[in-house]
Design a protein around this motif. Structure first.
Motif, PDB file in Angstrom:
ATOM      1  N   TYR A   1       0.835  -1.200   0.000  1.00 44.13           N
ATOM      2  CA  TYR A   1       0.000   0.000   0.000  1.00 44.13           C
ATOM      3  C   TYR A   1       0.873   1.254   0.000  1.00 44.13           C
ATOM      4  O   TYR A   1       1.761   1.405   0.821  1.00 44.13           O
ATOM      5  N   LYS A   2       0.581   2.170  -0.923  1.00 44.84           N
ATOM      6  CA  LYS A   2       1.349   3.406  -1.019  1.00 44.84           C
ATOM      7  C   LYS A   2       0.394   4.588  -0.857  1.00 44.84           C
ATOM      8  O   LYS A   2      -0.441   4.839  -1.736  1.00 44.84           O
ATOM      9  N   PRO A   3       0.468   5.320   0.241  1.00 41.95           N
ATOM     10  CA  PRO A   3      -0.372   6.512   0.363  1.00 41.95           C
ATOM     11  C   PRO A   3      -0.020   7.534  -0.706  1.00 41.95           C
ATOM     12  O   PRO A   3       1.149   7.773  -0.975  1.00 41.95           O
ATOM     13  N   GLN A   4      -1.031   8.122  -1.313  1.00 46.14           N
ATOM     14  CA  GLN A   4      -0.810   9.009  -2.448  1.00 46.14           C
ATOM     15  C   GLN A   4      -0.910  10.492  -2.086  1.00 46.14           C
ATOM     16  O   GLN A   4      -0.424  11.334  -2.810  1.00 46.14           O
ATOM     17  N   ALA A   5      -1.544  10.798  -0.970  1.00 45.09           N
ATOM     18  CA  ALA A   5      -1.758  12.197  -0.617  1.00 45.09           C
ATOM     19  C   ALA A   5      -1.538  12.391   0.873  1.00 45.09           C
ATOM     20  O   ALA A   5      -1.501  11.427   1.649  1.00 45.09           O
ATOM     21  N   LEU A   6      -1.408  13.660   1.275  1.00 45.57           N
ATOM     22  CA  LEU A   6      -1.206  13.968   2.684  1.00 45.57           C
ATOM     23  C   LEU A   6      -2.380  13.491   3.536  1.00 45.57           C
ATOM     24  O   LEU A   6      -2.198  13.057   4.669  1.00 45.57           O
ATOM     25  N   LEU A   7      -3.578  13.564   2.995  1.00 44.71           N
ATOM     26  CA  LEU A   7      -4.753  13.116   3.743  1.00 44.71           C
ATOM     27  C   LEU A   7      -4.688  11.619   4.020  1.00 44.71           C
ATOM     28  O   LEU A   7      -5.102  11.146   5.078  1.00 44.71           O
ATOM     29  N   ASP A   8      -4.149  10.851   3.050  1.00 43.54           N
ATOM     30  CA  ASP A   8      -3.985   9.408   3.255  1.00 43.54           C
ATOM     31  C   ASP A   8      -2.964   9.140   4.360  1.00 43.54           C
ATOM     32  O   ASP A   8      -3.153   8.254   5.199  1.00 43.54           O
ATOM     33  N   LYS A   9      -1.873   9.898   4.356  1.00 43.03           N
ATOM     34  CA  LYS A   9      -0.861   9.734   5.399  1.00 43.03           C
ATOM     35  C   LYS A   9      -1.443  10.063   6.767  1.00 43.03           C
ATOM     36  O   LYS A   9      -1.139   9.398   7.762  1.00 43.03           O
ATOM     37  N   ALA A  10      -2.267  11.101   6.808  1.00 45.45           N
ATOM     38  CA  ALA A  10      -2.869  11.501   8.079  1.00 45.45           C
ATOM     39  C   ALA A  10      -3.799  10.417   8.618  1.00 45.45           C
ATOM     40  O   ALA A  10      -3.846  10.172   9.826  1.00 45.45           O
ATOM     41  N   LYS A  11      -4.520   9.757   7.712  1.00 38.85           N
ATOM     42  CA  LYS A  11      -5.453   8.709   8.154  1.00 38.85           C
ATOM     43  C   LYS A  11      -4.726   7.494   8.710  1.00 38.85           C
ATOM     44  O   LYS A  11      -5.229   6.807   9.591  1.00 38.85           O
ATOM     45  N   ILE A  12      -3.514   7.212   8.187  1.00 39.11           N
ATOM     46  CA  ILE A  12      -2.734   6.095   8.711  1.00 39.11           C
ATOM     47  C   ILE A  12      -2.426   6.300  10.191  1.00 39.11           C
ATOM     48  O   ILE A  12      -2.405   5.349  10.976  1.00 39.11           O
ATOM     49  N   ASN A  13      -2.226   7.557  10.587  1.00 38.41           N
ATOM     50  CA  ASN A  13      -1.864   7.856  11.975  1.00 38.41           C
ATOM     51  C   ASN A  13      -3.021   7.684  12.946  1.00 38.41           C
ATOM     52  O   ASN A  13      -2.829   7.833  14.161  1.00 38.41           O
ATOM     53  N   GLN A  14      -4.209   7.366  12.432  1.00 40.58           N
ATOM     54  CA  GLN A  14      -5.321   7.014  13.316  1.00 40.58           C
ATOM     55  C   GLN A  14      -5.023   5.728  14.085  1.00 40.58           C
ATOM     56  O   GLN A  14      -5.586   5.490  15.145  1.00 40.58           O
ATOM     57  N   GLY A  15      -4.123   4.905  13.529  1.00 42.30           N
ATOM     58  CA  GLY A  15      -3.941   3.554  14.058  1.00 42.30           C
ATOM     59  C   GLY A  15      -3.009   3.428  15.249  1.00 42.30           C
ATOM     60  O   GLY A  15      -2.842   2.317  15.781  1.00 42.30           O
ATOM     61  N   TRP A  16      -2.381   4.522  15.711  1.00 37.29           N
ATOM     62  CA  TRP A  16      -1.470   4.406  16.851  1.00 37.29           C
ATOM     63  C   TRP A  16      -2.228   4.011  18.111  1.00 37.29           C
ATOM     64  O   TRP A  16      -3.247   4.617  18.446  1.00 37.29           O
ATOM     65  N   LEU A  17      -1.727   3.010  18.813  1.00 39.54           N
ATOM     66  CA  LEU A  17      -2.380   2.576  20.045  1.00 39.54           C
ATOM     67  C   LEU A  17      -2.098   3.557  21.170  1.00 39.54           C
ATOM     68  O   LEU A  17      -1.077   4.243  21.186  1.00 39.54           O
ATOM     69  N   ASP A  18      -3.001   3.575  22.131  1.00 41.00           N
ATOM     70  CA  ASP A  18      -2.870   4.416  23.321  1.00 41.00           C
ATOM     71  C   ASP A  18      -1.825   3.785  24.243  1.00 41.00           C
ATOM     72  O   ASP A  18      -1.995   2.656  24.715  1.00 41.00           O
TER      73      ASP A  18
ATOM     74  N   ILE B   1      -9.742  20.898  16.628  1.00 42.57           N
ATOM     75  CA  ILE B   1     -10.449  19.632  16.852  1.00 42.57           C
ATOM     76  C   ILE B   1      -9.965  18.629  15.813  1.00 42.57           C
ATOM     77  O   ILE B   1      -9.903  18.940  14.620  1.00 42.57           O
ATOM     78  N   CYS B   2      -9.607  17.433  16.247  1.00 41.44           N
ATOM     79  CA  CYS B   2      -9.172  16.377  15.329  1.00 41.44           C
ATOM     80  C   CYS B   2     -10.411  15.681  14.782  1.00 41.44           C
ATOM     81  O   CYS B   2     -11.222  15.149  15.550  1.00 41.44           O
ATOM     82  N   THR B   3     -10.559  15.691  13.474  1.00 44.66           N
ATOM     83  CA  THR B   3     -11.793  15.207  12.858  1.00 44.66           C
ATOM     84  C   THR B   3     -11.760  13.723  12.509  1.00 44.66           C
ATOM     85  O   THR B   3     -12.806  13.094  12.400  1.00 44.66           O
ATOM     86  N   GLU B   4     -10.577  13.152  12.312  1.00 43.25           N
ATOM     87  CA  GLU B   4     -10.493  11.758  11.857  1.00 43.25           C
ATOM     88  C   GLU B   4      -9.814  10.845  12.868  1.00 43.25           C
ATOM     89  O   GLU B   4      -9.663   9.657  12.624  1.00 43.25           O
ATOM     90  N   VAL B   5      -9.368  11.391  13.996  1.00 48.52           N
ATOM     91  CA  VAL B   5      -8.601  10.605  14.947  1.00 48.52           C
ATOM     92  C   VAL B   5      -8.959  11.061  16.356  1.00 48.52           C
ATOM     93  O   VAL B   5      -9.352  12.214  16.575  1.00 48.52           O
ATOM     94  N   ASP B   6      -8.839  10.155  17.316  1.00 46.77           N
ATOM     95  CA  ASP B   6      -9.060  10.502  18.715  1.00 46.77           C
ATOM     96  C   ASP B   6      -8.015  11.536  19.130  1.00 46.77           C
ATOM     97  O   ASP B   6      -6.819  11.364  18.879  1.00 46.77           O
ATOM     98  N   CYS B   7      -8.445  12.626  19.748  1.00 48.75           N
ATOM     99  CA  CYS B   7      -7.508  13.680  20.138  1.00 48.75           C
ATOM    100  C   CYS B   7      -6.487  13.179  21.148  1.00 48.75           C
ATOM    101  O   CYS B   7      -5.442  13.810  21.351  1.00 48.75           O
ATOM    102  N   LYS B   8      -6.746  12.027  21.765  1.00 50.00           N
ATOM    103  CA  LYS B   8      -5.773  11.436  22.683  1.00 50.00           C
ATOM    104  C   LYS B   8      -4.475  11.102  21.959  1.00 50.00           C
ATOM    105  O   LYS B   8      -3.377  11.208  22.521  1.00 50.00           O
TER     106      LYS B   8
END
Length: 658
Positions: A202-219, A615-622
């Motif tokens: 998988y190759k992210p093509q845009a900055l928005l795609d890269k930003a969405k990948i960072n949703q996956g970081w565990l707490d 406000i973070c719209t696609e990821v938990d602000c934590k």
């Protein structure tokens, strides 16, 4: 049969109660069930705390490891890194595997096709469980009495020249799966096997795609079970924070290799932008590292008790510290602060302007640049003056085109002023670029790191030079280099020749790209294995987009979605479509930050009554809160620190009130 079964003893010490409804471990055994608030109808699960996890390492290979699912993720990662002999585990964390939206229908097939060439059966048991089945690290005189420990009396554990273990193979790996074949497998680079495997990733093509990948970081402050991680689930172990402290070849062969692998894949999968010349330099370094890795493995197996010559002895004493950590000694300002003065072309881009670069006599003093119309007017009032403290510094270089530009984004009350500087040659560029980078951090050219910064920039430029060998002809190009595995797919397309027939296209591409890589290889051919990896990492760090983690955000007062970028020393408000910096705020000017957990808003307060809320719209602000606190925590590290990591301080800075 029942009497025979009653004689069988089972160890229940690793088991604990898990309350699924409340996502809570009942680990305080002195508490009553009533104190936990458990009613008669509650369903509790008596389950092992250590469970199997499939970890994808930064080199994209998988290992099976037993992890404590009741520990906080920060502690679990520390134990994993201790097992893998990786110092400074605070720099890494666990990330959920992103899904390619275009491959939803192939989900099951993709899971079956995961690269399991590095699958380790065992399974791995993390330290502290008492019954380690597979342990990666020195058995005698373990240097890790606590995770992240630094000690000046530590015994070197790796050859600083090629990264091979100094102690005997049996002492390091025993009878484990790692002792078969190459004993230092975690410290050895794994080359890309085929162009097809690279294309499938998988190759992210845009900055928005890269930003969405960072949703996956565990707490980091909650356990794996609390975050609904299942047994045998695949998670990614990655360097989360781009602040690499005290990278030392004597102790960090595995850490350096995994960091090299993460940077290599970031280049190949186009997660970070680079120029064509930089891409060929990265490809040449990969080719060199792949060759030396094979030679090093063979030498280690054939001559485990190799003699150490004077050069190796000198290299073993060498400590290399990359930008992001503190240097061992800061000399501070000396009696006279160095200055720069030269003719520099300056350009101030404005809308609807046709004016180009204009030459000025520029002087660089402290953290400011003053521009005069001529050298003779240098004692008068400057035509322009700019203070670079807190600015964004971006290179714009093309070696073959002899273009040496420095892009400056200087913070002002209403946003950022954009200024371009054009240098005449590499030497001038290196001096001014190094001064700009230091000034952006509030440092002057008197700082002890200035000379090293200049040399690093010159070295980075030198590696991009093309030294065409007139004797090089297609017949001499051997098949030991696979260029399609060393260059990102986007640059492969540039070498397609429309005038060449389809049958000859593949061979034409192979010869053309191989020639370019071999030309670039001449600049790195004399490097040792560890030096080449370190150079690759340093070159990665020199890229404009390095070290910025993106999140989609909506700023207070803003009408559209933008990006918030978090680096080790600053926050950046960015345009979501172009990635351009709109405004930058340095952590050094930060007074405090907090989170309104009800409306999920992060507020950061800086000096001079500057307040930033989003406000973070696609990821938990934590997740964002943890990145900010994590970088503040990492900035407190020091080489003379001989105690273990202050976990409680990390949790205070990152956990918040949820």
């Amino acid at each position: 049969e029942l009497s025979q079964c009653s004689d069988v003893k089972k160890d229940w010490s690793d088991h604990a109660l898990w309350w699924e409804k409340k996502k809570t471990w009942l680990l305080k055994t002195h508490w009553t069930l009533d104190k936990y608030g458990i009613q008669a109808d509650a369903k509790l699960q008596f389950t092992p705390q250590h469970k199997l996890l499939r970890l994808q390492l930064p080199n994209m290979k998988y290992v099976k490891v037993k992890v404590n699912f009741s520990d906080r993720v920060f502690k679990a990662v520390s134990d994993i890194c201790k097992t893998f002999n990786i110092r400074h585990p605070e720099e890494l964390s666990l990330l959920r595997k992103p899904r390619d939206p275009s491959k939803k229908k192939k989900k099951k097939l993709d899971d079956q096709c995961e690269d399991d060439a590095f699958e380790l059966e065992g399974p791995l048991i993390t330290p502290g469980s008492g019954t380690d089945i597979l342990y990666i690290g020195p058995v005698k005189g373990n240097i890790y009495s606590s995770p992240g420990l630094y000690s000046k009396t530590m015994t070197p554990t790796y050859d600083a020249h090629d990264g091979s273990p100094l102690s005997p193979t049996s002492a390091w790996f025993g009878d484990s799966a790692l002792s078969e074949g190459n004993p230092g497998i975690l410290a050895v680079s794994q080359p890309v096997t085929s162009p097809e495997s690279l294309a499938k990733m998988y190759k992210p093509q845009a900055l928005l795609d890269k930003a969405k990948i960072n949703q996956g970081w565990l707490d980091s402050s909650r356990s794996l079970m609390e975050q609904e991680v299942k047994e045998n689930e695949a998670l990614l172990l990655r360097f989360k924070y781009y602040s690499f402290f005290d990278l030392n070849p004597k102790y960090d062969a595995i850490r350096i290799n995994q960091l090299y692998e993460q940077s290599k894949w970031a280049i190949l999968l186009e997660e970070i932008e680079c120029t064509e010349e930089e891409m060929m330099m990265f490809a040449a370094l990969q080719y060199h590292i792949n060759k030396l890795s094979i030679m090093s493995s063979e030498n280690h197996l054939n001559n485990s008790d190799k003699e150490v010559d004077e050069v190796d002895a000198a290299l073993s004493d060498l400590e290399i510290t990359l930008e992001g950590g503190k240097t061992s000694t800061i000399l501070g300002d000396i009696t006279s602060i160095p200055e720069l003065a030269d003719y520099i072309k300056v350009f101030k881009p404005k809308k609807l302007t046709l004016k180009g670069y204009k030459p000025y006599w520029c002087t660089f003093k402290d953290t400011s640049i003053s521009c005069y119309k001529s050298k003779e007017e240098a004692n008068g009032t400057p035509a322009h003056q700019m203070n670079l403290r807190g600015c964004e510094v971006t290179p714009d270089v093309n070696i073959s085109g002899q273009k040496f530009n420095i892009k400056l984004l200087i913070p002002v009350a209403e946003g950022m002023n954009e200024i371009w500087l054009r240098c005449d040659n590499e030497t001038q560029y290196a001096s001014w670029m190094a001064a700009c980078r230091l000034a952006s951090k509030g440092k002057t050219m008197a700082d002890s790191s200035y000379g090293m910064e200049v040399q690093n920039i010159l070295s980075f430029l030198k590696m991009q030079h093309l030294n065409p060998d007139p004797q090089l002809i297609p017949e001499q190009i051997t098949t030991d280099i696979n260029p399609e595995c060393l260059v990102s797919p986007r640059y492969l397309k540039k070498y397609k020749n429309k005038q060449v027939g389809a049958q000859k296209q593949e061979k034409y591409n192979f010869i053309l790209i191989t020639a370019r890589i071999l030309e670039a290889h001449q600049n790195v051919a004399q490097m040792s294995l560890i030096e080449a990896k370190m150079r690759f990492i340093q070159a990665w760090q020199s890229l404009p987009e390095f070290g910025i983690t993106h999140f989609i955000a909506r700023f207070q007062g803003g009408k559209k979605e933008e990006l918030i970028g978090i680096a080790y020393n600053r926050l950046i408000r960015m345009d979501a479509s172009t990635g351009d910096a709109v405004k930058t705020w340095r952590f050094s000017n930060m007074k405090q930050w907090n989170v309104n957990w009800e409306i999920k808003m992060v507020t950061v307060e800086f000096a001079d009554d500057v307040r930033v809320s989003f406000i973070c719209t696609e990821v938990d602000c934590k997740v964002v809160h943890e990145f900010i606190g994590g970088y503040i925590f990492l900035s407190t590290r020091a080489k003379d620190q001989n105690e273990s990591l202050d976990e409680e301080m990390f949790y205070k800075l990152t956990s918040g009130w949820v």
